[in-house]
Design an enzyme around this catalytic site. Structure first.
Site, short mmCIF file in Angstrom:
data_model
loop_
_atom_site.label_atom_id
_atom_site.label_comp_id
_atom_site.label_asym_id
_atom_site.label_seq_id
_atom_site.Cartn_x
_atom_site.Cartn_y
_atom_site.Cartn_z
N GLY A 248 0.83 -1.20 0.00
CA GLY A 248 0.00 0.00 0.00
C GLY A 248 0.86 1.25 0.00
CG LEU A 620 5.60 -4.80 19.22
CD1 LEU A 620 4.24 -4.44 18.62
CD2 LEU A 620 5.51 -4.96 20.73
CG ASN A 621 8.48 -10.61 14.72
OD1 ASN A 621 9.69 -10.85 14.63
ND2 ASN A 621 7.56 -11.39 14.20
CE LYS A 623 13.16 -14.58 11.41
NZ LYS A 623 13.07 -16.02 11.05
CD GLU A 695 4.76 6.19 7.59
OE1 GLU A 695 4.74 7.17 8.36
OE2 GLU A 695 3.85 5.95 6.76
#
Lengths: 737, 211, 317
Positions: A248, A620-621, A623, A695
């Site tokens: 998007g 949070l993750n 990867k 971003e």
């Protein structure tokens, strides 16, 4: 749940699932082609017809007449919808131009008709048989020309980047005049296209007056609202479903023509209709990141202290549109007692400008961080040291307001160590490798954090957990971090969690934009899980407030009960935010380092190494967060080196409107990319203590590339993209064969 | 009606006239506006083997291999990103070689063996390349991913088969299985999410590549 | 895409006859450019004659000591051929610098010669284009022309021939072999194969209607160092701003053909005599009479600089 005091210790802090570099739970589907995208929903609507959109052939004017006879007579054609038979339409709050044009044409390739046929091949051919007579009107297509008399205009991108028309702190003019070292330069960035790989696509089906659209959209609730406003039907009659979004980058934040045209076509054809915007239409039909012309003035003391900083930016948009908020970061990134930011907005009759990944900061940082590099050189300072010297721990306009976390200096210094910055030659054009000139560049990264209200419904049944929210996963990893959050909160393994996203019948989430999605959507899941924990505890007969959910067990006070015994329970809640973000400035920071090489003869530019160091709250993750950052770095390389929607200023359109002529980086352009996340938690953002990174990763990269090129060549190019003709004949003299 | 009436056209180019009237068909070759009852488009039988299974279709000759797979066989793993050979999302293997299925008519493939992403593996039984993509997060939105994976499998085979590439230093010898070789050869598969560095890691692992 | 009928021919003469007999018919080989253009109805054949079964997919030795490349040899197969890699390295290098692996697997030798321009105004049916619609004007002149031609262009068209393979073929003095519907064969020197636009930019090659390319032959190997330097914005999968195909001998003499600047691979044999004097002398003669636009004026110095780069690479090789 209201979040209005900094988070204390909570179940997320255990970090048994959250914070782990987990493979995406939707990975097996995406890698086997079994994740269903909008146009592929063979399961949802029986026997859909195919729609093909015709775009306007002029930029501005009117349709004098349309001859549909040949198209109507073409084999397989079921219906044609144009402004003549579409009925009365409204316009969505988020749209600047109408999504169905005619008789007035507002921009090139604005949709003016959709042809519906039994097959795609029939619809495509019939669309070509429509004959349109236009009365062409004079349009405004030249940004530089229109900016000359453009008024000041403030705006918020709605994505965390905002600036008033003009803002002054101290006395810029006096300080600038008095400064012993000054810089006054103009920088430009061109129009950019999101160029996501999945075209805007929709299947629409009516059942009576109820409409369902299976589409590709980042913001489900916005899509519902704007579709209702456009079709002039009640919101309650609309369902939007978008479980997988093929990219998007801001281009699918809003309702677009594929949805409206599919809905109108399905109504007219009395049959489900599927539509994908054809690729050559997308650049002009949909939105783009607007071009900017920026002026930056810096005044410094001889020791490198910034005493005056001004950033002015001009951009253009259709009537009623907004400016690209390219000055936003300049209010906060560096210290300096005397400041000025201002934006001008010109009216242009080019396609609609709107948000693209890090609107405001992405082009703003491309200019600002090049200016900072130039000033460092004037001062004879290392550009890392110059940035460190002008760090600020408070909002320069409101010194009483601190940053909740600000570790820009650490990002810069850690990156410099890791990247081998000490090997950079302070004098440009000194390092050669055969026919190649080699340089290193740095730039700061900066992007504000925003929190958005976000809701979710969580259900536990037989020990399995299901999360439902209209949150979207646009490649960001939402499925996985939401599952991680629920698993952590309810003490179950990740494999026991099912996540269902993107359906407007689910609770309204933050959606995906402005790098707010990760923290906001998981915080909403946190709220629903917290409520569910209470319900489970009550049902299992725990009355203590200190109940632990771990390893599939619920326990307190020495008693332990399997979660599965709670039966079937569900809870829905939203996370809402108080004014913590007003009390302290929540931003994300980073540093980009780039090694680039430039062919001494041909001027060709290649990026050789890249590093980003980010400080963005709890990751949070790691990867999927790393993937967000490297993806943003890649897009930043595109912006630095090749991406530009070329404007034909006579006819008013983006000429290079396909993926062959609008070049984005390919595999060969991108080297190994290293990302380092500083260990940070920010208790002011939410119970997740996270912020966004998607971003942040693009902010500053372009300037780091540009600064590396300058370091290689000694030629400063201030107009992006830096294509070879802009430095070719200024390259250091070299022995020509 | 007259084409381009009122536009100032010179041999040296074309000037935009203000408030001029012009007529445009949707495409360059549009025929006269008079409606003629048009004959249905020609169709033809096509038989091909897809993922090991013979499929017999009757198709409009205009149907691309891509649309035959996605719309007729409902094998939607193969993606349409541009429909013009500019992105690589539609990459499939035909008789063992990768091609852009969007730029190939289905009728050109009578008797061919086609392998799509669905033929490489399933969520329950991933192909080693699919598993490596998951492990290295070699994707984000997932839309280009099936094409990337089909291409990645083929690229390793191409290098092993001795096909030279643009990154090959000595074209008289077999190209080495390096990251640089793979990156160059993967360049026909665009990933706007920018997962390139991770895809290179996934491929290197599967290929056992040198640095 | 306009509806069309489709047939597969079994022999070259049969194919040529089928196209000659059917109005609006075209040959279909790999289709990678033709289908692209058919989707936009820039090409709108009513009948396609698929030539994939013509068995023109072999590379053979010629009696003259060169090779004959079947018209349907794919780009990948041609680039991979051991003789080509050893004796005509510039051809392998040019091919692998073009398009993508997927496209090279499908694209054929003949089709590649016939690929049409990438001028963005040609690709947009709303815009005037003398090539697409003779007499409609040229929107590219005075428009966005960064990629377009600087020499050999005309007042009717400033497009370029976009390919890479043909640039190497031009340096190698290839010959294009054809057959027509009457079974007559013809040999067209590569220098004469692509036409300058003049007043008829819609006529792009020397082929007569219905004439089918059957092979491309190369004379015996030249020796020397073979190089192809393609300059573009992104590192791969992009058309050339400028490309240079070079065969350079030990004494500094050699051959140079330039891509990305003209309606055809641009070679001026007289300019090659200046190679020992350096790139500036060569480029001056190569580009005498160049008429660049404001957007693409840089191609003039870029040609000189790329030649310089190639000559330096040759020296280092």
């Amino acid at each position: 749940m209201k979040f209005d005091t900094p988070a204390g210790t909570n179940p997320i802090d255990r970090l048994t699932v959250v914070g782990k570099p987990t493979d995406r739970i939707d990975g097996p589907k995406k890698t086997t082609g079994t994740a269903p995208y909008a146009y592929e929903r063979h399961d949802v609507a029986a026997n859909p017809a195919y729609g093909y959109v015709l775009g306007a052939g002029i930029a501005k004017g009117r349709i004098a007449s349309m001859d549909l006879a040949a198209a109507r007579a073409a084999p397989g054609v079921l219906a044609i919808v144009t402004h003549e038979n579409a009925g009365k339409l409204g316009k969505g709050d988020m749209n600047t131009a109408r999504l169905l044009g005619g008789p007035a044409i507002d921009h090139y390739h604005q949709a003016i008709a959709i042809v519906v046929a039994d097959t795609f091949e029939q619809a495509r051919h019939a669309a070509g048989l429509i004959r349109v007579d236009y009365a062409r009107a004079k349009g405004r297509f030249d940004l530089d020309e229109q900016l000359r008399a453009a008024p000041l205009k403030g705006d918020s991108s709605g994505e965390g980047s905002a600036a008033p028309p003009i803002e002054r702190v101290g006395d810029f003019d006096r300080a600038f005049a008095a400064a012993p070292v000054t810089l006054d330069q103009r920088y430009t960035t061109p129009d950019h296209s999101h160029a996501m790989m999945e075209p805007h696509a929709t299947i629409a089906a009516w059942e009576g007056d109820k409409l369902t659209v299976w589409t590709s959209n980042q913001m489900i609730a916005w899509a519902v609202g704007d579709l209702a406003k456009t079709l002039l039907i009640p919101k309650e009659n609309i369902r939007v479903d978008s479980p997988f979004v093929g990219g998007g980058f801001g281009g699918k934040l809003f309702l677009r023509a594929d949805v409206v045209m599919a809905a109108l076509a399905a109504r007219e054809a009395k049959r489900a209709v599927k539509v994908a915007l054809q690729r050559p239409l997308i650049a002009n039909n949909t939105t783009h990141r607007p071009a900017t012309a920026q002026r930056i003035r810096l005044g410094c003391a001889k020791d490198g202290t910034i005493t005056a900083i001004a950033h002015e930016s001009g951009s253009g948009d259709l009537p009623g549109g907004g400016p690209e908020t390219a000055t936003s970061q300049t209010k906060l990134l560096y210290a300096g007692a005397n400041r000025l930011t201002a934006m001008r907005l010109a009216v242009l009759d080019l396609p609609e400008g709107n948000a693209m990944r890090a609107p405001g900061e992405a082009p703003g940082m491309m200019a600002l961080e090049m200016a900072i590099d130039e000033m460092a050189e004037k001062l004879g300072m290392d550009p890392v040291a110059f940035r460190v010297k002008n760090d600020t721990q408070v909002d320069p306009a409101k010194p009483e307001r601190r940053f909740s976390q600000r570790r820009l200096v650490e990002c810069l210094e850690r990156g410099a160590r890791e990247f081998g910055w000490d090997r950079r030659s302070a004098t440009p054009a000194r390092v050669r490798d055969g026919q190649w000139l080699v340089g290193l560049g740095v730039a700061a990264a900066f992007r504000n954090n925003i929190n958005m209200k976000s809701a979710a419904r969580v259900r536990v049944s037989g020990g399995r957990v299901t999360v439902e929210t209209d949150m979207t996963d646009i490649g960001t990893g939402s499925y996985t971090i939401i599952a991680q959050t629920a698993a952590e909160m309810l003490g179950v393994p990740l494999s026991a969690v099912d996540v269902r996203l993107g359906d407007s019948t689910f609770p309204v989430s933050s959606g995906s934009g402005g790098q707010w999605g990760a923290n906001s959507a998981t915080a909403g899941v946190y709220a629903a899980c917290a409520k569910l924990r209470e319900a489970v505890a009550a049902k299992l007969g725990f009355n203590s407030a200190d109940v632990t959910f771990a390893d599939g067990q619920v326990s307190a006070g020495g008693r332990q009960v399997p979660l599965a015994q709670a039966g079937d329970l569900s809870a829905e809640d939203a996370m809402e935010y108080g004014d913590l973000a007003k009390k302290e400035q929540q931003s994300t920071f980073g540093a980009h380092f780039v090694e680039a090489r430039v062919h001494a003869l041909t001027g060709e530019i290649r990026v050789e190494r890249m590093l980003a160091v980010c400080a963005a709250g709890r990751i949070l993750n790691p990867k999927s967060a790393r993937s967000q950052v490297i993806g943003a770095m890649t897009m930043g390389v595109g912006a630095a080196l090749m991406e530009e929607l070329a404007v034909d200023k006579r006819f008013g359109f983006f000429v290079n409107h396909d993926l062959a002529s609008y070049e984005v980086p390919v595999h060969a352009d991108i080297p190994y990319q290293q990302v380092i996340f500083l260990d940070e938690v920010d208790p002011t953002t939410s119970p997740m203590k996270a912020k966004g990174v998607g971003e942040l990763g693009i902010c500053g990269v372009g300037a780091a590339v540009a600064n590396a090129i300058y370091n290689a060549t000694g030629v400063r190019v201030r107009d992006y993209p830096i294509t070879l003709e802009k430095h070719l004949e200024k390259l250091p003299a070299t022995a020509m064969a | 009606m007259e084409d381009d009436a009122g536009l100032a056209i010179s041999r040296r180019g074309m000037m935009a006239g203000s408030a001029a009237s012009m007529a445009l068909a949707g495409t360059a070759t549009a025929i006269s506006a008079e409606a003629q009852p048009a004959a249905p488009a020609p169709t033809m039988p096509v038989s091909l083997t897809v993922n090991g299974r013979r499929r017999d279709l009757s198709l409009d000759t205009r149907t691309t291999l891509l649309d035959a797979l996605r719309e007729h066989l409902k094998l939607t793993g193969t993606k349409k990103g541009c429909d013009h050979g500019q992105c690589g999302a539609c990459t499939v293997l035909v008789n063992g070689q990768r091609i852009n299925s969007c730029l190939s008519l289905a009728v050109q493939h009578q008797g061919d063996e086609v392998t799509t992403i669905e033929g490489l593996g399933t969520p329950e039984k991933l192909h080693p390349m699919q598993a490596a993509f998951v492990r290295h997060d070699g994707y984000q939105c997932g839309y280009c991913t099936p094409g990337q994976i089909c291409s990645a499998v083929a690229v390793i085979d191409e290098i092993k088969a001795g096909v030279p590439g643009h990154a090959t230093q000595d074209i008289t010898r077999r190209a080495p299985l390096t990251r640089e070789e793979m990156r160059e050869r993967m360049s026909g598969n665009i990933c706007r999410c920018g997962a390139y560095s991770n895809i290179a890691d996934a491929m290197a692992e599967v290929a056992g590549a040198k640095a | 895409m306009k509806p069309f009928t489709y047939e597969r021919a079994r022999t070259p003469a049969q194919a040529a006859a089928a196209v000659a007999r059917t109005p609006g018919a075209k040959f279909l080989a790999g289709g990678t450019n033709l289908l692209d253009l058919m989707k936009l109805e820039i090409e709108a054949p009513g009948h396609l004659v698929d030539v994939q079964d013509l068995k023109l997919d072999r590379i053979e030795k010629t009696r003259e000591g060169g090779i004959r490349i079947g018209a349907l040899v794919t780009n990948t197969a041609l680039a991979s051929d051991d003789r080509v890699r050893r004796d005509y390295g510039v051809l392998t290098r040019a091919i692998v610098a073009g398009a993508s692996g997927q496209l090279r697997n499908k694209a054929t030798t003949a089709g590649n010669l016939l690929q049409r321009t990438r001028c963005p105004y040609f690709y947009d049916p709303n815009q005037a284009c003398n090539k697409r619609k003779p007499g409609s004007g040229c929107a590219a002149i005075g428009g966005y022309s960064r990629q377009l031609g600087v020499i050999g262009t005309s007042d009717a068209c400033i497009a370029t021939y976009p390919g890479d393979m043909a640039v190497a073929l031009r340096a190698l003095d290839a010959t294009v072999e054809t057959v027509n519907s009457a079974g007559a064969e013809r040999r067209i020197p590569i220098a004469d194969f692509h036409r300058l636009w003049g007043d008829t930019p819609h006529i792009e090659t020397a082929l007569a209607p219905g004439e089918l390319i059957t092979a491309v032959t190369l004379p015996k190997p030249l020796g020397g160092t073979h190089l192809y330097h393609k300059v573009r914005d992104r590192a791969s999968y992009a058309f050339a701003l400028v490309s240079v195909a070079a065969v350079v001998q030990k004494d500094g003499s050699g051959r140079l053909a330039i891509g990305g600047i003209a309606p055809k691979p641009w070679r001026v044999e007289a300019a090659e005599a200046a190679m020992p004097q350096g790139a500036q002398a060569v480029a001056g003669r190569l580009l005498a009479g160049a008429r660049p636009t404001r957007d693409n004026a840089f191609k003039v110095p870029l040609v000189e600089r790329t030649i310089a780069a190639v000559m330096a690479e040759a020296k280092a090789a």
